[in-house]
Scaffold this motif. Structure first.
Motif, PDB file in Angstrom:
ATOM      1  N   LEU A 149      20.294  27.914  -6.841  1.00  0.00           N
ATOM      2  CA  LEU A 149      20.496  26.574  -7.365  1.00  0.00           C
ATOM      3  C   LEU A 149      19.173  25.819  -7.362  1.00  0.00           C
ATOM      4  O   LEU A 149      18.874  25.064  -8.292  1.00  0.00           O
ATOM      5  CB  LEU A 149      21.519  25.815  -6.511  1.00  0.00           C
ATOM      6  CG  LEU A 149      22.919  26.411  -6.456  1.00  0.00           C
ATOM      7  CD1 LEU A 149      23.759  25.686  -5.421  1.00  0.00           C
ATOM      8  CD2 LEU A 149      23.557  26.335  -7.821  1.00  0.00           C
ATOM      9  N   TRP A 182      19.939  18.807   0.691  1.00  0.00           N
ATOM     10  CA  TRP A 182      20.924  19.884   0.728  1.00  0.00           C
ATOM     11  C   TRP A 182      21.645  19.933   2.068  1.00  0.00           C
ATOM     12  O   TRP A 182      22.842  20.210   2.126  1.00  0.00           O
ATOM     13  CB  TRP A 182      20.283  21.230   0.410  1.00  0.00           C
ATOM     14  CG  TRP A 182      20.059  21.404  -1.058  1.00  0.00           C
ATOM     15  CD1 TRP A 182      18.867  21.398  -1.713  1.00  0.00           C
ATOM     16  CD2 TRP A 182      21.062  21.588  -2.060  1.00  0.00           C
ATOM     17  NE1 TRP A 182      19.062  21.562  -3.051  1.00  0.00           N
ATOM     18  CE2 TRP A 182      20.403  21.686  -3.306  1.00  0.00           C
ATOM     19  CE3 TRP A 182      22.442  21.685  -2.038  1.00  0.00           C
ATOM     20  CZ2 TRP A 182      21.088  21.881  -4.495  1.00  0.00           C
ATOM     21  CZ3 TRP A 182      23.118  21.872  -3.228  1.00  0.00           C
ATOM     22  CH2 TRP A 182      22.447  21.968  -4.437  1.00  0.00           C
ATOM     23  N   MET A 236      32.379  24.459  -3.966  1.00  0.00           N
ATOM     24  CA  MET A 236      31.454  25.569  -3.893  1.00  0.00           C
ATOM     25  C   MET A 236      30.677  25.460  -2.580  1.00  0.00           C
ATOM     26  O   MET A 236      30.094  24.427  -2.266  1.00  0.00           O
ATOM     27  CB  MET A 236      30.505  25.501  -5.088  1.00  0.00           C
ATOM     28  CG  MET A 236      29.337  26.415  -4.996  1.00  0.00           C
ATOM     29  SD  MET A 236      28.311  26.524  -6.448  1.00  0.00           S
ATOM     30  CE  MET A 236      27.652  24.915  -6.605  1.00  0.00           C
ATOM     31  N   ALA A 269      25.130  21.821   2.950  1.00  0.00           N
ATOM     32  CA  ALA A 269      24.666  23.209   2.861  1.00  0.00           C
ATOM     33  C   ALA A 269      24.431  23.751   4.266  1.00  0.00           C
ATOM     34  O   ALA A 269      23.870  23.072   5.124  1.00  0.00           O
ATOM     35  CB  ALA A 269      23.386  23.292   2.048  1.00  0.00           C
ATOM     36  N   MET A 277      21.629  28.413  -2.405  1.00  0.00           N
ATOM     37  CA  MET A 277      22.406  29.297  -3.269  1.00  0.00           C
ATOM     38  C   MET A 277      23.884  29.171  -2.965  1.00  0.00           C
ATOM     39  O   MET A 277      24.273  28.757  -1.869  1.00  0.00           O
ATOM     40  CB  MET A 277      22.006  30.766  -3.060  1.00  0.00           C
ATOM     41  CG  MET A 277      20.612  31.103  -3.432  1.00  0.00           C
ATOM     42  SD  MET A 277      20.281  32.845  -3.228  1.00  0.00           S
ATOM     43  CE  MET A 277      21.035  33.508  -4.670  1.00  0.00           C
ATOM     44  N   ASN A 278      24.682  29.565  -3.936  1.00  0.00           N
ATOM     45  CA  ASN A 278      26.112  29.702  -3.719  1.00  0.00           C
ATOM     46  C   ASN A 278      26.313  30.799  -2.673  1.00  0.00           C
ATOM     47  O   ASN A 278      25.651  31.832  -2.715  1.00  0.00           O
ATOM     48  CB  ASN A 278      26.798  30.066  -5.038  1.00  0.00           C
ATOM     49  CG  ASN A 278      28.295  30.143  -4.919  1.00  0.00           C
ATOM     50  OD1 ASN A 278      28.848  30.008  -3.828  1.00  0.00           O
ATOM     51  ND2 ASN A 278      28.956  30.367  -6.031  1.00  0.00           N
ATOM     52  N   ALA A 279      27.195  30.586  -1.739  1.00  0.00           N
ATOM     53  CA  ALA A 279      27.377  31.527  -0.629  1.00  0.00           C
ATOM     54  C   ALA A 279      27.861  32.890  -1.096  1.00  0.00           C
ATOM     55  O   ALA A 279      27.633  33.892  -0.422  1.00  0.00           O
ATOM     56  CB  ALA A 279      28.355  30.946   0.388  1.00  0.00           C
ATOM     57  N   ARG A 280      28.512  32.959  -2.241  1.00  0.00           N
ATOM     58  CA  ARG A 280      29.058  34.234  -2.709  1.00  0.00           C
ATOM     59  C   ARG A 280      28.109  35.011  -3.615  1.00  0.00           C
ATOM     60  O   ARG A 280      28.423  36.121  -4.020  1.00  0.00           O
ATOM     61  CB  ARG A 280      30.362  33.982  -3.463  1.00  0.00           C
ATOM     62  CG  ARG A 280      31.433  33.448  -2.571  1.00  0.00           C
ATOM     63  CD  ARG A 280      32.709  33.263  -3.323  1.00  0.00           C
ATOM     64  NE  ARG A 280      33.733  32.700  -2.443  1.00  0.00           N
ATOM     65  CZ  ARG A 280      34.978  32.571  -2.784  1.00  0.00           C
ATOM     66  NH1 ARG A 280      35.389  32.933  -3.990  1.00  0.00           N
ATOM     67  NH2 ARG A 280      35.844  32.062  -1.942  1.00  0.00           N
ATOM     68  N   SER A 281      26.966  34.473  -3.937  1.00  0.00           N
ATOM     69  CA  SER A 281      26.043  35.163  -4.831  1.00  0.00           C
ATOM     70  C   SER A 281      25.205  36.190  -4.072  1.00  0.00           C
ATOM     71  O   SER A 281      25.132  36.171  -2.839  1.00  0.00           O
ATOM     72  CB  SER A 281      25.136  34.167  -5.551  1.00  0.00           C
ATOM     73  OG  SER A 281      24.326  33.501  -4.623  1.00  0.00           O
ATOM     74  N   VAL A 315      27.606  26.112  -0.302  1.00  0.00           N
ATOM     75  CA  VAL A 315      26.173  26.318  -0.535  1.00  0.00           C
ATOM     76  C   VAL A 315      25.526  26.722   0.781  1.00  0.00           C
ATOM     77  O   VAL A 315      25.812  26.158   1.831  1.00  0.00           O
ATOM     78  CB  VAL A 315      25.520  25.033  -1.087  1.00  0.00           C
ATOM     79  CG1 VAL A 315      24.024  25.214  -1.255  1.00  0.00           C
ATOM     80  CG2 VAL A 315      26.154  24.646  -2.403  1.00  0.00           C
ATOM     81  N   ARG A 316      24.665  27.733   0.705  1.00  0.00           N
ATOM     82  CA  ARG A 316      23.909  28.193   1.862  1.00  0.00           C
ATOM     83  C   ARG A 316      22.426  28.049   1.563  1.00  0.00           C
ATOM     84  O   ARG A 316      21.993  28.233   0.430  1.00  0.00           O
ATOM     85  CB  ARG A 316      24.187  29.670   2.156  1.00  0.00           C
ATOM     86  CG  ARG A 316      25.619  30.045   2.356  1.00  0.00           C
ATOM     87  CD  ARG A 316      26.126  29.995   3.711  1.00  0.00           C
ATOM     88  NE  ARG A 316      25.336  30.664   4.704  1.00  0.00           N
ATOM     89  CZ  ARG A 316      25.718  30.729   5.964  1.00  0.00           C
ATOM     90  NH1 ARG A 316      26.858  30.216   6.333  1.00  0.00           N
ATOM     91  NH2 ARG A 316      24.973  31.308   6.857  1.00  0.00           N
TER      92      ARG A 316
END
Length: 107
Positions: free
Chosen positions: A34, A63, A1, A68, A23-27, A3-4
Motif C-alpha cells: 500500500l 499507519w 482490511m 496497522a 501491506m494487506n495482511a493477506r498479501s 494492514v501490517r
C-alpha cells in the motif's frame, strides 16, 4: 482490511535489503504494498560499522494510528527508533498485588 507493517525482501542472493512497507495482511511477502515507509539494510557498512535504516516517521505514525500492526522484526526497529514504547522483558510473569511478608518467619 487488516494492514501490517512488515519487511519486503529485495536485493541479491545472500545480500538482502528490506523495504519497510504497509501491506494487506493477506498479501504475499513481496507483493505490491500500500505504501513504502522506509528501507533496512541488515549488513553493516564496513567503514561505518553501522546498519542503515531510513524511515518516514510521519507516515509510519499515521499507519500505526489507523491500526496497522507491525511484525516482530519491524516492531523491534520501531522501538529502537522511538515510535513505539519498548515491550516488557517478561510479559507472562504474574506479579502479586501485595508483597509477601516475611515478618512471621524465624530462622
Amino acid at each position: 482490511m487488516a494492514v501490517r507493517i512488515r519487511f519486503a525482501r529485495h536485493g541479491l542472493r545472500n545480500r538482502p535489503m528490506f523495504h519497510i512497507v504497509a501491506m494487506n495482511a493477506r498479501s504475499k511477502r513481496d507483493g505490491k504494498p500500500l505504501e513504502k515507509l522506509g528501507t533496512y539494510n541488515p549488513h553493516p557498512n564496513m567503514e561505518e560499522k553501522a546498519k542503515h535504516i531510513t524511515l518516514d516517521f510521519a507516515r509510519t505514525k499515521y499507519w500505526l494510528g489507523v491500526g496497522a500492526q507491525p511484525t516482530d522484526g519491524v516492531r523491534f526497529l520501531l522501538e529502537r527508533a522511538g515510535l513505539l514504547p519498548p515491550r516488557p522483558l517478561y510479559p507472562n510473569v504474574k506479579r502479586s498485588a501485595e508483597p509477601v511478608s516475611r515478618a512471621g518467619q524465624s530462622n
